[in-house]
Design an enzyme around this catalytic site. Sequence first.
Site, PDB file in Angstrom:
ATOM      1  N   HIS A 195      -1.454  18.978   1.970  1.00 18.67           N
ATOM      2  CA  HIS A 195      -0.521  20.082   1.754  1.00 18.67           C
ATOM      3  C   HIS A 195      -0.331  20.890   3.038  1.00 18.67           C
ATOM      4  O   HIS A 195       0.799  21.191   3.429  1.00 18.67           O
ATOM      5  CB  HIS A 195      -1.034  20.983   0.634  1.00 18.67           C
TER       6      HIS A 195
ATOM      7  N   GLU B  11       0.804  14.031  -1.492  1.00 19.76           N
ATOM      8  CA  GLU B  11       0.516  15.151  -2.376  1.00 19.76           C
ATOM      9  C   GLU B  11       0.837  14.794  -3.825  1.00 19.76           C
ATOM     10  O   GLU B  11       0.051  15.030  -4.731  1.00 19.76           O
ATOM     11  CB  GLU B  11       1.416  16.316  -1.976  1.00 19.76           C
TER      12      GLU B  11
ATOM     13  N   ASN C 165     -10.298 -25.733 -13.882  1.00 20.84           N
ATOM     14  CA  ASN C 165     -10.871 -27.052 -14.146  1.00 20.84           C
ATOM     15  C   ASN C 165      -9.805 -28.035 -14.610  1.00 20.84           C
ATOM     16  O   ASN C 165      -9.778 -29.178 -14.188  1.00 20.84           O
ATOM     17  CB  ASN C 165     -11.952 -26.962 -15.229  1.00 20.84           C
TER      18      ASN C 165
END
Lengths: 676, 157
Positions: free
Chosen positions: A49, A71, A394
């Site tokens: 800020h 912010e 597999n």
Amino acid sequence: MEKIDFEKFKKLFLQEADEQLEVMEKAVMELEENGENRKVIDEFFRMAHSLKGSAGSMGYSAIADLTHQMENVLDKLRNNPGSLNDDITDLLFISIDTLKHLRENVEKDIPEEENPDIQHILERFQDFISIETDGKKKANVEKKIQLTSQELKNLKEKAGENNVLLLCFELIQQQEMQSMMAFLVLNNLKDEGEIVKTFPHHLEEVEGDLPYFSILICTEKKEEDLVKLVEQTLDREEFKVFSLEDIEQGKASDYFQEIKENFSRRDESRDSIRVDIEKVDQLMKLVGELVIDKERLLEISKNIKANSRENSEAQALLQTIPHVDFIATELHESVMDIRMYPVGSIFKRFPRLVRDISKQTGKDIHLEFSGEDTELDRTILQEVFDPLVHLLRNAIDHGIEAPSQREKSGKPSRGTVALNAWQEENNIVIEVKDDGAGIDPEKIKTRALEKGLVTEAQLEEMDQESILELIMEPGFSTSETVNDLSGRGVGMDVVRTNIEKLDGEVEISSEKGNGTSIKIVLPLTLAIVQALMVREKGNDYAIPLSAIFETIAVNGQNYKEVIKTVKNREVVVWRDQVIPLIRLSEFFLLGDSHQEGFLIIGGVKGRMMAIMVEAVIGEQEIVIKSLGDFLGKDKLFGEIPGISGATIKGNGEVALILDIQGILKSFKKGGEAIER
Amino acid sequence: MGQIQLVTFELSGEEYGIDILKVHEIKRLKEIGITYVPRAPEFVEGVINLRGDVIPIIDLAKRFELETEKNEKETRIIVVKQEEKYIGLTVDRVNEVLTIDSEVIEDPPQEISQINSFYISGIAKYEERLVIVLDIGNILSPREEEEITKTAVKGRK
């Protein structure tokens, strides 16, 4: 402002920025390492800020824009605890790096116009800020199709001989699995040209509802060819195609606006809220407690019935208890329903995976789905993802043959792997099926003997299914041996262990040359089930009703009819089947068994058994308490075949839950229980 | 100089201590219905319901392979918390809570006690008493590990 003053302010700004960036960097590392922390986020926010403020007043707009978005995202985090994820920390890292870069540029007096393009970072922020509170990404409803003039210019240059097309989708038919459809469409289009842009931005990562979206593609293909391709997945009425001209004239945005309005109108009719899963879990826990108390009440009411017919208060209580019973059951079902999730929500993560594996292995794979809307308890669903990944891997890696080999055996060169899900009584079955080479039982036998997992004699007695199941034995296969055998054993023991932890089982069937099917059979819910309480040597045990076919009372009169001896082993003839008899007291080493009692006929089709217990107490709902912390290999109790968990009885004492499959399995391994 | 508080108890005539921070609560054996767990190791007495959680009860004497005569009246269950799991330990008698300087606790010499030194984290000499401080983590470690350490580890872990 005088030049000198400006230099002074710039110096001050740079100094401050250094400190602020340092704190921010520390904060984001802290967040990444230790997870969310309100204090850290607050500190981070303050720094972003004040940097925004000073950058703004100095006219460094890139820094101001970026910190502004930081912010926003931090604020979002503050308001939605638990929504921090790796993507956000990544983005914050990137932002800080970019800010550092921008700060350097300020120091070197590089004009604002020559700053690196931060548009893409800002867009990523935009995506996060539109994320729903539970961390699930949802399409940004507000987002329009917007192209900057620069982007349009680039597109026109690119266009040349290529077609620039915007495909707008409105999923009318598809109410479920919308984001998966989007993913599939996008995936198909990827091969046809360059995806310039999508709306929402990260289309691939959106989960859940996605009623409309668009894809901007630059392709050599003709419009009609693309339409055909998309039609394989979606109905023609669900999408529209716009040309570059249309986009320029704003036709596409108008259309998008229109469907957006349509959608919000439609959406108004059904209300829903989003709830933190922890709250639902808490609710489930409370329902569990309620069920225990309810069972206690039912037990008390039995005693009251016998003792106090005259007492009107008692009679009133007796009338109330069945209602409490009813309400508790309804409540349980309602909460369960909230926790249910369609399996499609994990299926949709597989196309990408399958694509990657097939690329790696050079195999052409077609992935099919069915039963995506089959619902499963959320917790189970999460646990089942990894085993499924393993099975898919597999299937492709070892199941499906190379294209050339497939052609030799007369199969289409493209292999098919199917993920199917369906409900079967109280179970959910998820199947991974391939049309590959199948598993050769002879090879399994050889390997199992080599590894000393079985003896010749044991193999003799095993049926086809048990032989296939050997691939799930720990130590059957290791990564070094992946390629000699069809390699299905890699990690199959892990898959089985994980599924058994969920009270499920893994079934394998395979036909040499024609493919393999591996089914994961899971209970609908883990939390509360109907069970039959039985008693043996002073202890009560619960047997899930789903595993029981029948109970038969055995006494002096029918003993000889029911129980026979074959090859020195006791068996029961039940509905023309000969099934093994297991005496619970002997199996559990509790001492000698008894001549009278009850036979519990249970198991699954083809693998049945009869368990002899002293007494049957009755049916009741039980709340399953895991013993997973203590039960199992390398844990305090070690492995105990036949016990899957515990529950709390109406009187507050613990009863163990019998695992019919486990008893049968352990029994099959050469009747260990009886001989011991 | 740090201080440590030990919950001390008796087992087969010797005095033992557990760091109080590990102790969750102490219960009378008579108060609880223990459910037997078949085919569990011998030292597992069973499981109980601790306010909705199912927790195991370990017979500490059996765990240490000690001979002991139980006087049910005095027998207590010490519920300890180890790695977020609760576990009950039966002991012959609970004595007191002892506050001592942590310096007083020495590394266990070999063969100090009847029990395997694997389970011991130290010896506290306090006035005329000798309190064997237990390593809860090792007591609750699974069967197999125990077998290994019995042969391989002699002395302090």
